[in-house]
Write an enzyme that holds these catalytic residues in place. Structure first.
Site, mmCIF file in Angstrom:
data_model
loop_
_atom_site.group_PDB
_atom_site.id
_atom_site.type_symbol
_atom_site.label_atom_id
_atom_site.label_comp_id
_atom_site.label_asym_id
_atom_site.label_seq_id
_atom_site.Cartn_x
_atom_site.Cartn_y
_atom_site.Cartn_z
ATOM 1 N N GLU A 1 -2.890 -9.069 -7.494
ATOM 2 C CA GLU A 1 -3.795 -7.930 -7.504
ATOM 3 C C GLU A 1 -3.179 -6.760 -6.742
ATOM 4 O OE1 GLU A 1 -8.093 -10.162 -8.016
ATOM 5 O OE2 GLU A 1 -7.488 -9.579 -5.989
ATOM 6 N N CYS B 1 -3.616 -17.436 7.571
ATOM 7 C CA CYS B 1 -4.639 -16.734 8.340
ATOM 8 C C CYS B 1 -6.021 -17.149 7.829
ATOM 9 C CB CYS B 1 -4.451 -15.224 8.216
ATOM 10 S SG CYS B 1 -2.823 -14.650 8.746
ATOM 11 N N HIS C 1 -4.775 -8.506 15.571
ATOM 12 C CA HIS C 1 -6.093 -9.139 15.637
ATOM 13 C C HIS C 1 -6.402 -9.839 16.961
ATOM 14 C CE1 HIS C 1 -6.291 -7.951 11.536
ATOM 15 N NE2 HIS C 1 -5.384 -8.815 11.147
#
Length: 353
Positions: free
Chosen positions: A100, A124, A228
């Site tokens: 995609e 992840c 993160h």
């Protein structure tokens, strides 16, 4: 080899050949070497996918190419358009696999988010792509083709040429290093699409050895890191592969990157409730940011399926991050997701269609 309707086509994909190899092919076939230059221009500057469309070649020359080669271009198999104008493409590759890519338009720019792998090499926990096994790396031309397709859509739907590219789609770009860099070469080359490398950003989850290699290779594009958490124990829980690529090594590689390139790094960072929304998390991020000049993008979390393990932190928690980062002189931006209604937002690409 390409399978077509049950038969095996042994023709070579012409886009694996360099310009010199194309010139050599024509000489061996009794033609002038400059024919190779012409074909190379059709393939990479004009993004031509049919030998018949190479109109400055004679019919016999086009037939010669057809006899020996194929052009394994991608096809946009399905396109979805979000309420906010974001477009997501399901891109079918020549072997039937799908990736995609996304077009993200704003008033001032249009950005292509492209994929580099079918599936992903990493694990992840908060990313939909990571739930797919890595089936293969994309070839340089398959990445290039995503950019060409999105540029056409941008011109069609937004009346604007593509202005920026981010390698933030499916896959870990640094686990497909050679092909990714070759694709960027063809996108930025005057003999390719001629885009500025300053408008390209490669986003990695953090592979220290390969970040150092980027620096050694003197790349001119931008680097973003999906961080993160700046606490090793937290990061290892949400991104298990980082047990092998720990924060200390990542920090060292980023210092090396800046020393070699003098380019600051962008840290992509999601704040989750109960995971990384404490003062200790903010303090760790501030300390990590001291290593080199950087900026922080606080990204909105985009849920994947019914997984309730990760929940977006409160506005207060995010505001607390912003305030304390800014107080330390660190550039910080809060990024709101685009294309969530079609699963086109960050972390949501998973070939659901």
């Amino acid at each position: 080899m390409k399978k077509t309707e049950g038969k095996i086509d042994s023709k070579k994909d012409i886009r694996v050949l360099s310009k010199d190899q194309l010139r050599e092919f024509f000489v061996q076939e009794g033609h002038k070497a400059f024919r190779g230059n012409q074909v190379y221009e059709w393939l990479w500057s004009k993004a031509c996918y049919s030998f018949d469309d190479m109109t400055n070649l004679s019919k016999s020359t086009r037939e010669l190419l057809e006899t020996h080669f194929v052009i394994n271009n991608v096809q946009v198999d399905h396109m979805q358009k979000s309420e906010d104008g974001t477009i997501k493409n399901a891109v079918k590759l020549h072997d039937g696999l799908t990736v995609e890519s996304v077009l993200i338009p704003t008033f001032s720019r249009t950005t292509a988010c492209v994929s580099s792998q079918v599936g992903c090499s990493l694990n992840c926990k908060f990313c939909a792509t990571a739930q797919l096994k890595r089936m293969r790396n994309l070839n340089p031309d398959e990445i290039y083709d995503q950019v060409v397709a999105i540029d056409k859509e941008s011109r069609m739907y937004n009346n604007m040429p593509l202005s920026n590219i981010v390698y933030m789609g499916m896959g870990e770009p640094l686990m497909n290093y050679n092909n990714v860099l070759k694709s960027i070469e063809m996108i930025t080359s005057p003999e390719g699409l001629g885009m500025s490398p300053k408008r390209i950003t490669l986003s990695t989850s953090g592979v220290p050895k390969m970040i150092k290699k980027l620096a050694d290779d003197e790349v001119r594009f931008n680097l973003a890191v999906s961080l993160h958490s700046a606490r090793q124990e937290v990061r290892a829980q949400i991104m298990p592969f980082t047990e092998k690529f720990n924060l200390a090594d990542l920090r060292e590689s980023l210092v090396y990157w800046f020393q070699k390139t003098k380019k600051r790094v962008t840290y992509e960072y999601i704040v989750w409730e109960g995971i990384n929304d404490t003062q200790a998390d903010i303090d760790a991020l501030v300390d990590f940011c001291k290593a080199i000049p950087c900026k922080v993008n606080l990204i909105e979390y985009n849920p994947i399926d019914s997984d309730e393990s990760f929940q977006q932190a409160s506005d207060i928690a995010v505001a607390n991050y912003v305030k304390q980062l800014e107080n330390k002189g660190i550039t910080v931006t809060v990024r709101h997701s685009r294309g969530k209604d079609i699963d086109a937002a960050c972390g949501q690409l998973a070939n659901k269609q």
